[in-house]
Design an enzyme around this catalytic site. Structure first.
Site, mmCIF file in Angstrom:
data_model
loop_
_atom_site.group_PDB
_atom_site.id
_atom_site.type_symbol
_atom_site.label_atom_id
_atom_site.label_comp_id
_atom_site.label_asym_id
_atom_site.label_seq_id
_atom_site.Cartn_x
_atom_site.Cartn_y
_atom_site.Cartn_z
ATOM 1 C CG MET A 12 -2.153 -0.824 1.331
ATOM 2 S SD MET A 12 -2.908 -1.398 1.876
ATOM 3 C CE MET A 12 -4.178 0.624 1.994
ATOM 4 C CB VAL A 16 -6.326 6.083 -6.496
ATOM 5 C CG1 VAL A 16 -7.392 5.369 -6.769
ATOM 6 C CG2 VAL A 16 -6.957 7.402 -5.984
ATOM 7 C CB CYS A 96 11.623 -0.319 -6.475
ATOM 8 S SG CYS A 96 11.052 -0.132 -5.146
ATOM 9 C CB CYS A 193 9.110 7.987 -5.159
ATOM 10 S SG CYS A 193 10.550 6.346 -4.940
#
Length: 349
Positions: A12, A16, A96, A193
């Protein structure tokens, strides 16, 4: 006697897609928990963890937060920086996925949480065909993410589900609104990120390496065309931001990082027919080392037909029609011609 619910662990992000993936598994009757990886030590990482916790609270599920920042720095951020320093264009999401989503987080889900399945919010479809797991495109062709998943093998695919594969993005967003999930109105994240706004990749690299004056050279004549502030600021096929007046559009054709030279040329100089990919990963037993396939050498291109020849841990890719911007450090991914499932891929040399 009541049957024990199957346990699903969802990676998570607080966004969305992963939130709706968790919701859908709850609706299917799974016992659901979430895992959020804290990849960097920064305020933006705090926000990711806070957002994921809000979603978990809304759904009434437990959330595990794993501090992976030290390993992420070594395996993703250092790789990202070193690639640019070496004249390559990295793909940090793929690294990743292999080392974190289906590395640290996947292993924690299966081994520590005893999950029956692991889920993410990716748009892809896993099918079990005669005991072999294969990755197929999702329903939403605009969101297809097979390219970023090519390093997953049978162990990962056999324990993974992608709940969003049968929905398009608009349907997913509608579900987020319908169930009033916290990120329902959040914008799509396209950024790297670990680069925080207002920084861009260019600003990040300048902060890291500083400005290093070097030459633009004409790939055909060897003539100096001008100067740049560092070869690491450019990528193969780039046209914008070169800042040199010429009678025709100039493109970055080649980068010599060692000598800090960026070679420029015309559009036609940017086309080639063949390339080599290394460190290849095939997602299921293939039993052949030469075949035709559809190939992408970057995510947002249309797949083109090519002949693949696998040798040692490499593959030679020969396109039937030349393609532009073959870029070291990016990945070449091959797909089955008949039904589009993912076969494998490797890193462009």
């Amino acid at each position: 006697m009541e049957l024990k619910k199957k346990k699903a662990i969802v990676a998570m992000s607080g966004g969305v897609d992963s939130s709706v993936a968790a919701l859908l598994l709850l609706k299917k009757g799974y016992e659901v928990e979430g895992i959020t990886g804290r990849m960097i030590n920064s305020p933006s990482a705090d926000i990711v963890c806070e957002n994921a916790q809000k979603v978990a609270n809304k759904l009434g599920i437990k959330l595990h937060i794993l501090d992976l920042s030290s390993k992420f720095k070594k395996l993703v951020i250092d790789y990202f920086e070193n690639s640019y320093a070496n004249g390559e264009t990295p793909n940090p999401c793929i690294v990743c996925n292999e080392n974190f989503k289906w590395g640290e987080i996947f292993n924690y889900a299966i081994n520590n949480c005893q999950a029956d399945i692991f889920a993410t919010g990716h748009y892809a479809n896993i099918r079990n065909i005669n005991g072999i797991y294969k990755l197929y495109p999702a329903k939403d062709e605009h969101k297809d993410q097979l390219y970023f998943l090519y390093r997953l093998g049978q162990n990962e695919l056999s324990k993974t589900v992608f709940p969003l594969h049968e929905y398009n993005k608009e349907q997913v967003r509608q579900m987020a609104y319908q169930y009033n999930l916290p990120p329902k109105s959040s914008k799509e994240s396209q950024d790297i990120c670990f680069i925080n706004k207002p920084d861009t990749t260019k600003k990040y690299l300048i902060n890291k390496f500083g400005l290093k004056k070097g030459n633009f050279i004409d790939i055909n004549t060897g003539k100096k065309l001008g100067e740049h502030d560092g070869s690491y600021l450019y990528t193969i096929g780039q046209r914008k931001g070169i800042g040199i007046a010429a009678p025709y559009p100039l493109y970055v054709i080649k980068i010599d990082a060692k000598n800090n030279i960026v070679y420029l040329g015309k559009a036609e100089d940017n086309f080639k027919n063949s390339l080599i990919v290394k460190d290849i990963k095939i997602s299921y037993p293939l039993n052949k080392d030469e075949f035709d396939a559809m190939v992408k050498i970057r995510y947002n291109m249309k797949a083109e037909i090519a002949h693949i020849k696998i040798f040692e841990n490499k593959a030679e890719i020969n396109f039937y029609e030349s393609v532009s911007s073959i870029t070291s450090g990016q990945v070449g991914v091959f797909y089955d011609i008949s039904d589009g499932h993912l076969i494998g891929g490797g890193i462009v040399v």
